[in-house]
Write a protein that holds these residues in place. Structure first.
Motif, PDB file in Angstrom:
ATOM      1  N   LYS A  25       0.608  -0.757  -0.199  1.00 45.01           N
ATOM      2  CA  LYS A  25       0.176   0.266  -0.033  1.00 45.01           C
ATOM      3  C   LYS A  25       0.170   0.770  -0.309  1.00 45.01           C
ATOM      4  O   LYS A  25       0.200   2.474  -0.371  1.00 45.01           O
ATOM      5  CB  LYS A  25      -1.017  -0.204   1.287  1.00 45.01           C
ATOM      6  CG  LYS A  25      -2.466  -1.136   0.955  1.00 45.01           C
ATOM      7  CD  LYS A  25      -3.028  -0.756   1.869  1.00 45.01           C
ATOM      8  CE  LYS A  25      -4.366  -1.732   1.757  1.00 45.01           C
ATOM      9  NZ  LYS A  25      -5.426  -1.792   3.413  1.00 45.01           N
ATOM     10  N   VAL A  26       2.188   1.376   0.799  1.00 43.32           N
ATOM     11  CA  VAL A  26       2.584   1.965   0.882  1.00 43.32           C
ATOM     12  C   VAL A  26       3.826   2.848  -0.810  1.00 43.32           C
ATOM     13  O   VAL A  26       3.548   4.164  -0.990  1.00 43.32           O
ATOM     14  CB  VAL A  26       3.588   2.796   1.948  1.00 43.32           C
ATOM     15  CG1 VAL A  26       4.847   3.347   1.710  1.00 43.32           C
ATOM     16  CG2 VAL A  26       3.364   2.197   3.108  1.00 43.32           C
ATOM     17  N   LYS A  43       0.803   3.894  -3.282  1.00 42.50           N
ATOM     18  CA  LYS A  43       0.477   5.456  -2.948  1.00 42.50           C
ATOM     19  C   LYS A  43       1.786   6.370  -3.441  1.00 42.50           C
ATOM     20  O   LYS A  43       1.677   6.806  -3.921  1.00 42.50           O
ATOM     21  CB  LYS A  43       0.282   5.635  -1.082  1.00 42.50           C
ATOM     22  CG  LYS A  43      -0.216   7.528  -0.644  1.00 42.50           C
ATOM     23  CD  LYS A  43      -1.441   7.135  -1.654  1.00 42.50           C
ATOM     24  CE  LYS A  43      -1.810   8.550  -0.772  1.00 42.50           C
ATOM     25  NZ  LYS A  43      -3.199   8.960  -1.257  1.00 42.50           N
ATOM     26  N   ILE A  44       3.071   5.415  -3.118  1.00 47.88           N
ATOM     27  CA  ILE A  44       4.387   7.278  -3.727  1.00 47.88           C
ATOM     28  C   ILE A  44       4.636   6.546  -4.436  1.00 47.88           C
ATOM     29  O   ILE A  44       4.740   7.975  -5.547  1.00 47.88           O
ATOM     30  CB  ILE A  44       5.618   5.790  -2.640  1.00 47.88           C
ATOM     31  CG1 ILE A  44       5.237   6.512  -0.641  1.00 47.88           C
ATOM     32  CG2 ILE A  44       6.943   7.182  -3.049  1.00 47.88           C
ATOM     33  CD1 ILE A  44       6.394   5.910  -0.531  1.00 47.88           C
ATOM     34  N   GLY A  51       2.189   5.814  -7.076  1.00 44.80           N
ATOM     35  CA  GLY A  51       0.987   6.232  -8.265  1.00 44.80           C
ATOM     36  C   GLY A  51       0.403   4.827  -9.260  1.00 44.80           C
ATOM     37  O   GLY A  51       0.084   5.437 -10.281  1.00 44.80           O
ATOM     38  N   PRO A 107      -1.882   1.504  -9.621  1.00 46.17           N
ATOM     39  CA  PRO A 107      -2.893   1.004  -8.525  1.00 46.17           C
ATOM     40  C   PRO A 107      -2.758  -0.701  -8.837  1.00 46.17           C
ATOM     41  O   PRO A 107      -3.371  -1.233  -8.754  1.00 46.17           O
ATOM     42  CB  PRO A 107      -3.831   0.915  -9.462  1.00 46.17           C
ATOM     43  CG  PRO A 107      -4.140   1.521 -10.252  1.00 46.17           C
ATOM     44  CD  PRO A 107      -1.901   2.265 -10.399  1.00 46.17           C
TER      45      PRO A 107
END
Length: 320
Positions: free
Chosen positions: A142-143, A146-147, A149, A151
């Motif tokens: 997840k990190v 998120k970082i 970009g 999915p």
């Protein structure tokens, strides 16, 4: 024969699964009526009989199976990179050799590639690993998503399919193999995902521990720098240098104003030394950025050939 599909499989002490995995892949290729394929086993410093089984398979199926033996254990990225260098297929699959992935799901990846994707990553939706592995992995994924970009749900899944041009543009080292989707995405390739089955490990031991997550996050920082500043390192060091330069200048100007106003001596103030050090650091960082720009233009580094001990090709020729 120029294979249409290449399977690159890093191996480290997986003597119990190599033959079975080979049979499964050959069975899938037979069902899909794919005759042009190759299976490249890369022995990453095994101390068991993995290389013996690989050589035995090569002699049985010289048209479809090849082997690369590294001089010692260099890590998964180095093993994959050595395999990618020898792969001739226009589509390249990677699988772990522990039989936790199911080769029968290869058609799902091929269908996804036909939809226009350049890289398809497996997603172990029902992962059969201990909680000590799955929980930190979920946080890590997840990190990273998120970082970076992107999915994706499972960066660590070893079951992936690539168009060859993707891998031709990427150089692997350290622990960067799990960030190939990030690197590919930064180069403009289309990255997709398919759900895959995941079986519990029946043979051997996992090669990964908690330390891989700390290495992984360090490599994530490396990837972010690579994807954003690889061809313009001067911008990275320049931005940081300018920050400290402005900070140091502001501090010195502030203290000089105090000195002119007669508000006391400034020579013994720690703030003065901090301002001077910030200014010096600024000059050093900007200089480092200029040097990095020059090195980027002229650097050439490729050490994978030095790591390969033996290569056996389809003609049973042995190279050192």
């Amino acid at each position: 024969m120029s294979p249409g599909i290449s399977f690159v499989i890093p191996v480290c002490n997986e003597e119990a699964t190599i033959v079975t995995l080979s049979e499964k892949i050959r069975g899938v290729m037979f069902q899909e009526r794919v005759s042009k394929y190759e299976i490249i086993f890369v022995d990453d410093g095994s101390v068991d009989h993995s290389w013996f089984h690989i050589k035995d398979l090569i002699y049985q199926y010289p048209t479809h199976i090849k082997g690369i033996k590294l001089r010692r254990n260099f890590g998964k990225s180095a093993a994959l990179f050595a395999g990618f260098k020898k792969a001739k297929g226009s589509i390249i699959f990677t699988l772990d050799a522990d039989l936790q992935d199911d080769p029968s799901e290869v058609p799902k990846f091929l269908n996804k590639l036909e939809q226009g994707f350049d890289l398809v990553s497996g997603w172990r939706q029902n992962r059969n690993d201990p909680l000590s592995k799955t929980l930190p992995s979920q946080v890590y994924n997840k990190v990273t998503a998120k970082i970076a970009g992107i999915p994706l749900h499972d960066f660590n899944c070893g079951f992936k399919a690539y168009r060859k041009e993707v891998l031709d543009c990427i150089k692997l080292y350290g622990e960067l193999h799990r960030y190939i989707p990030v690197l590919a995405h930064s180069l403009g390739f289309r990255v997709g995902e398919v759900g895959v089955c995941h079986f519990r490990r029946q043979h051997g031991k996992s090669k990964y521990g908690w330390e891989r997550y700390s290495r992984g996050f360090i490599d994530l920082l490396t990837v972010l720098v690579i994807t954003r500043y690889l061809y313009k390192p001067g911008h990275l060091f320049g931005k940081i240098g300018l920050f400290f330069g402005l900070l140091g200048s502001a501090i010195i100007i502030y203290l000089v104003i105090l000195w002119f106003l007669g508000l006391g001596p400034i020579g013994n103030r720690p703030l003065l030394f901090f301002g001077i050090l910030s200014t010096i650091l600024s000059v050093q960082l900007i200089s480092l950025g200029v040097l990095a720009e020059l090195l980027t233009r002229y650097s050439h580094s490729d050490c994978v050939e030095q790591q390969v001990a033996e290569v056996i090709d389809e003609n049973l020729q042995l190279y050192h």
